[in-house]
Design a protein around this motif. Structure first.
Motif, PDB file in Angstrom:
ATOM      1  N   THR A  40       1.728 -25.012   3.243  1.00 48.00           N
ATOM      2  CA  THR A  40       1.621 -26.239   2.460  1.00 48.00           C
ATOM      3  C   THR A  40       1.922 -25.895   1.000  1.00 48.00           C
ATOM      4  O   THR A  40       1.696 -24.756   0.568  1.00 48.00           O
ATOM      5  CB  THR A  40       0.218 -26.880   2.536  1.00 48.00           C
ATOM      6  OG1 THR A  40      -0.697 -26.098   1.760  1.00 48.00           O
ATOM      7  CG2 THR A  40      -0.272 -26.992   3.964  1.00 48.00           C
ATOM      8  N   LEU A  95      -5.292 -27.654   2.442  1.00 47.50           N
ATOM      9  CA  LEU A  95      -5.124 -28.962   3.079  1.00 47.50           C
ATOM     10  C   LEU A  95      -4.993 -30.118   2.095  1.00 47.50           C
ATOM     11  O   LEU A  95      -4.991 -31.277   2.501  1.00 47.50           O
ATOM     12  CB  LEU A  95      -6.301 -29.223   4.028  1.00 47.50           C
ATOM     13  CG  LEU A  95      -6.220 -28.505   5.372  1.00 47.50           C
ATOM     14  CD1 LEU A  95      -7.534 -28.652   6.130  1.00 47.50           C
ATOM     15  CD2 LEU A  95      -5.066 -29.043   6.201  1.00 47.50           C
ATOM     16  N   GLU A  96      -4.864 -29.792   0.801  1.00 43.31           N
ATOM     17  CA  GLU A  96      -4.661 -30.853  -0.179  1.00 43.31           C
ATOM     18  C   GLU A  96      -3.269 -31.470  -0.043  1.00 43.31           C
ATOM     19  O   GLU A  96      -3.021 -32.579  -0.499  1.00 43.31           O
ATOM     20  CB  GLU A  96      -4.858 -30.308  -1.601  1.00 43.31           C
ATOM     21  CG  GLU A  96      -4.948 -31.396  -2.667  1.00 43.31           C
ATOM     22  CD  GLU A  96      -5.203 -30.831  -4.040  1.00 43.31           C
ATOM     23  OE1 GLU A  96      -4.965 -31.565  -5.015  1.00 43.31           O
ATOM     24  OE2 GLU A  96      -5.631 -29.677  -4.153  1.00 43.31           O
ATOM     25  N   SER A  97      -2.349 -30.749   0.600  1.00 48.63           N
ATOM     26  CA  SER A  97      -1.003 -31.260   0.849  1.00 48.63           C
ATOM     27  C   SER A  97      -0.665 -31.080   2.326  1.00 48.63           C
ATOM     28  O   SER A  97      -1.340 -30.342   3.052  1.00 48.63           O
ATOM     29  CB  SER A  97       0.026 -30.549  -0.029  1.00 48.63           C
ATOM     30  OG  SER A  97      -0.080 -29.135   0.109  1.00 48.63           O
ATOM     31  N   GLU A  98       0.387 -31.765   2.759  1.00 52.61           N
ATOM     32  CA  GLU A  98       0.720 -31.799   4.185  1.00 52.61           C
ATOM     33  C   GLU A  98       1.383 -30.505   4.667  1.00 52.61           C
ATOM     34  O   GLU A  98       2.235 -29.942   3.966  1.00 52.61           O
ATOM     35  CB  GLU A  98       1.665 -32.979   4.468  1.00 52.61           C
ATOM     36  CG  GLU A  98       1.012 -34.343   4.332  1.00 52.61           C
ATOM     37  CD  GLU A  98      -0.100 -34.548   5.355  1.00 52.61           C
ATOM     38  OE1 GLU A  98       0.100 -34.159   6.525  1.00 52.61           O
ATOM     39  OE2 GLU A  98      -1.154 -35.081   4.979  1.00 52.61           O
ATOM     40  N   PRO A  99       1.017 -30.027   5.880  1.00 50.52           N
ATOM     41  CA  PRO A  99       1.663 -28.844   6.443  1.00 50.52           C
ATOM     42  C   PRO A  99       3.161 -29.072   6.669  1.00 50.52           C
ATOM     43  O   PRO A  99       3.600 -30.175   6.996  1.00 50.52           O
ATOM     44  CB  PRO A  99       0.939 -28.651   7.777  1.00 50.52           C
ATOM     45  CG  PRO A  99      -0.390 -29.306   7.580  1.00 50.52           C
ATOM     46  CD  PRO A  99      -0.119 -30.486   6.693  1.00 50.52           C
ATOM     47  N   GLN A 100       3.922 -28.004   6.480  1.00 50.91           N
ATOM     48  CA  GLN A 100       5.367 -28.050   6.687  1.00 50.91           C
ATOM     49  C   GLN A 100       5.824 -26.679   7.193  1.00 50.91           C
ATOM     50  O   GLN A 100       5.021 -25.774   7.363  1.00 50.91           O
ATOM     51  CB  GLN A 100       6.080 -28.400   5.376  1.00 50.91           C
ATOM     52  CG  GLN A 100       5.766 -27.454   4.233  1.00 50.91           C
ATOM     53  CD  GLN A 100       6.264 -27.949   2.882  1.00 50.91           C
ATOM     54  OE1 GLN A 100       6.375 -29.147   2.638  1.00 50.91           O
ATOM     55  NE2 GLN A 100       6.563 -27.020   1.998  1.00 50.91           N
ATOM     56  N   TYR A 156      -1.924 -21.399   5.833  1.00 51.17           N
ATOM     57  CA  TYR A 156      -2.561 -22.074   4.705  1.00 51.17           C
ATOM     58  C   TYR A 156      -4.078 -22.035   4.900  1.00 51.17           C
ATOM     59  O   TYR A 156      -4.572 -21.833   6.021  1.00 51.17           O
ATOM     60  CB  TYR A 156      -2.071 -23.517   4.555  1.00 51.17           C
ATOM     61  CG  TYR A 156      -2.284 -24.405   5.750  1.00 51.17           C
ATOM     62  CD1 TYR A 156      -3.475 -25.100   5.942  1.00 51.17           C
ATOM     63  CD2 TYR A 156      -1.270 -24.578   6.699  1.00 51.17           C
ATOM     64  CE1 TYR A 156      -3.669 -25.922   7.043  1.00 51.17           C
ATOM     65  CE2 TYR A 156      -1.453 -25.397   7.807  1.00 51.17           C
ATOM     66  CZ  TYR A 156      -2.647 -26.065   7.967  1.00 51.17           C
ATOM     67  OH  TYR A 156      -2.840 -26.878   9.059  1.00 51.17           O
ATOM     68  N   SER A 193      -7.517 -23.441   5.506  1.00 53.07           N
ATOM     69  CA  SER A 193      -8.000 -24.679   6.134  1.00 53.07           C
ATOM     70  C   SER A 193      -9.491 -24.916   5.955  1.00 53.07           C
ATOM     71  O   SER A 193      -9.968 -26.031   6.165  1.00 53.07           O
ATOM     72  CB  SER A 193      -7.639 -24.698   7.622  1.00 53.07           C
ATOM     73  OG  SER A 193      -7.898 -23.461   8.246  1.00 53.07           O
TER      74      SER A 193
END
Length: 250
Positions: free
Chosen positions: A85, A90-95, A196, A198
């Protein structure tokens, strides 16, 4: 300020369990509201998505904040493997989703050795580090690329405590200034699958333990109880004082 809370004005060191989604300043603000004391500060920021031990100082003990900030930290939490991310949590979306089928459990258990000891770590772009007087996360949120220099940190202990893919659970003991979010990102890079942060909980600062900390609800109840007890104390009449002064000495 209420007289029952004079000790907080004089100075206290408070151990508090920061709730999920609260900022560290939210905790400080709450204490200021409850105690009516303005001289309150915390000794080491926890991100909103982290929980755990936060040291808060009031009154004259705010002078000790830097001392507490420099102490060794201990954390537990989890990394999620197979994605990254932008904020490393988890403040932003997984990619960048990646298949984990070729990853062995032994590789996961062995990876921490690369991050143990005195290392150089690059802080996250989404952090409160300031450049030209402004936090770098402001530039990162605008999509601007920010280059941060590696910083020396010490990771005394880094062990994998449980594997339940895609999650990996860990314990870390480290120096102040260590970013566990960066450790998560670097851990994923080392395994070639991305990762990331979690979940994260700070369990110790120096010799101060999370197990000895107040929950915010319990602390609020304690403050209200102190005030209520004083309000219900019987008033001392001047005649009572006079009579006590005139009592014969036996």
């Amino acid at each position: 300020m209420h007289p029952a809370l004079q000790s907080y004005l004089d100075g206290k060191v408070l151990l508090l369990d920061k709730p999920l989604h609260w900022t560290s300043f939210d905790v400080v603000k709450k204490i200021r509201i409850l105690t009516k004391i303005s001289k309150v500060g915390h000794a080491g920021t926890l991100d909103p998505l982290a929980t755990g031990l936060l040291i808060v100082c009031t009154g004259k003990y705010t002078k000790k904040i830097n001392e507490y900030m420099g102490m060794e930290k201990e954390y537990t939490g989890s990394f999620t493997l197979g994605a990254t991310t932008p904020t490393y949590d988890l403040e932003s979306e997984p990619q960048n989703l990646t298949d984990l089928s070729q990853l062995s459990l032994q590789e996961i258990h062995d990876a921490p050795i690369h991050f143990t000891g005195d290392i150089l770590q690059v802080p996250p772009m989404h952090s409160a580090i300031k450049r030209e007087g402004k936090p770098v996360y402001l530039a990162a949120r605008k999509g601007e690329h920010v280059v941060l220099e590696p910083r020396p940190v010490t990771i005394k202990e880094f062990v994998i405590t449980k594997i339940d893919l895609p999650k990996v659970y860990f314990k870390v003991v480290c120096s102040t200034g260590t970013y566990i979010r960066s450790l998560a990102n670097d851990f994923g890079k080392a395994l070639g699958v991305g990762a990331y942060l979690s979940s994260l909980c700070r369990t110790r600062i120096g010799n101060f333990l999370l197990g000895d900390a107040w929950s915010m609800n319990a602390f609020e109840e304690e403050i209200r109880s102190l005030i209520e007890k004083e309000q219900h104390l019987p008033a001392i009449e001047s005649s009572d004082i006079k009579m006590a002064d005139q009592s014969p000495i036996e």
